[in-house]
Design an enzyme around this catalytic site. Structure first.
Site, short mmCIF file in Angstrom:
data_model
loop_
_atom_site.label_atom_id
_atom_site.label_comp_id
_atom_site.label_asym_id
_atom_site.label_seq_id
_atom_site.Cartn_x
_atom_site.Cartn_y
_atom_site.Cartn_z
N HIS A 1 0.83 -1.20 0.00
CA HIS A 1 0.00 0.00 0.00
C HIS A 1 0.86 1.25 0.00
O HIS A 1 0.63 2.19 -0.77
CB HIS A 1 -0.91 -0.02 1.23
N GLU A 2 1.89 1.26 0.85
CA GLU A 2 2.76 2.44 0.93
C GLU A 2 3.57 2.61 -0.36
O GLU A 2 3.78 3.74 -0.82
CB GLU A 2 3.69 2.32 2.14
N HIS B 1 1.52 4.40 -2.87
CA HIS B 1 1.49 5.86 -2.73
C HIS B 1 2.69 6.50 -3.44
O HIS B 1 2.59 7.59 -3.99
CB HIS B 1 1.49 6.26 -1.25
N GLU C 1 -6.27 6.69 -1.45
CA GLU C 1 -6.19 5.50 -0.61
C GLU C 1 -6.70 4.28 -1.37
O GLU C 1 -6.11 3.20 -1.29
CB GLU C 1 -7.01 5.70 0.67
#
Length: 257
Positions: free
Chosen positions: A129-130, A133, A188
């Site tokens: 997930h990071e 980003h 997100e």
């Protein structure tokens, strides 16, 4: 929101960040009474991100490679040195926060508190997930906005016709601004989607992102010490319950294929 200050400066001023000069082309474009934009090139953001991570690693207890935490992270991520053409590096902060973050230079940091409460697959989903980003340039935009906030807040020291150095306090201001930053729901969701595909690509449980989000929600709702430990991560990841449901549906559809 307009940040008002009165100061004149050269469009070709050079800033030093962590002792290294960055040439900024119109670093701050201002009217006579307000800042309207700050323009940083991708190279500027990359350099600023590296300096910021040096500051973060200096001011947070970084687990050694031979520690239990370091060895676990190496076992999980040792095979990943590059993602979508971007070099990445990993580290664990020995702090109780249930959190993780990535920076535009490819640095991914996981807090010990998160590794304590999550399984290997869940940790990897959060890491994915990071990374999402970063790949989606969310972290670059966040760094630019954090620099703008800290530079304007400390305008007298950060903006000058002369070569100016961002001191320890300036980097701390950037860290505070980043800590307060919040990604949009769209950002997100996109990072969640990246994490899902990251898990599939790396033979990780397709439900791992759902499980990690659901675990955060359950911990937050349970109250007490665990809830306080995830407060920051929960507040910067809005609508975690909706995202958890969305990721379960995505995994359900994938496993039915």
């Amino acid at each position: 929101m307009a940040f008002v200050f009165a100061i004149s400066f050269s469009a070709n001023a050079q800033f030093k960040i962590g002792g290294k000069k960055i040439n900024l082309d119109k670093a701050v474009k201002a009217t006579s009474d307000a800042v309207t934009a700050i323009t940083l090139s991708d190279a500027d953001i990359a350099t600023l991100s590296r300096e910021y991570m040096e500051w973060m690693d200096t001011h947070n207890p970084l687990a050694s490679a031979d520690s239990e935490l370091g060895q676990r992270l190496q076992r999980l991520t040792g095979h990943i040195s590059e993602v979508d053409g971007m070099k990445v590096n990993f580290g664990v902060y020995e702090v109780i926060d249930v959190n993780a973050f990535a920076c535009g230079d490819g640095s991914i940091r996981v807090c010990a508190g998160l590794m304590e409460v999550m399984t290997d697959d869940e940790v990897m989903a959060v890491i994915g997930h990071e990374i999402g980003h970063v790949v989606n340039t969310d972290t670059k935009d966040a760094m630019k906005n954090a620099y703008m906030r800290s530079a304007v807040t400390n305008a007298a020291g950060a903006v000058s016709e002369k070569v100016s150095e961002l001191a320890d306090s300036d980097l701390a201001a950037i860290a505070d601004a980043l800590a307060d930053a919040q990604y949009s729901q769209k950002q997100e969701n996109a990072a969640d989607d990246y994490a899902f595909n990251f898990c599939i690509k790396n033979n990780i449980d397709p439900y791992a992102m759902h499980k990690s989000l659901n675990k955060l929600v359950e911990m937050y709702e349970s109250g007490g010490e665990k809830a306080s430990r995830i407060q920051q991560m929960f507040s910067t990841h809005p609508d975690s319950e909706k995202r958890s449901i969305r990721m379960k549906e995505k995994a359900d559809n994938y496993t039915k294929q």
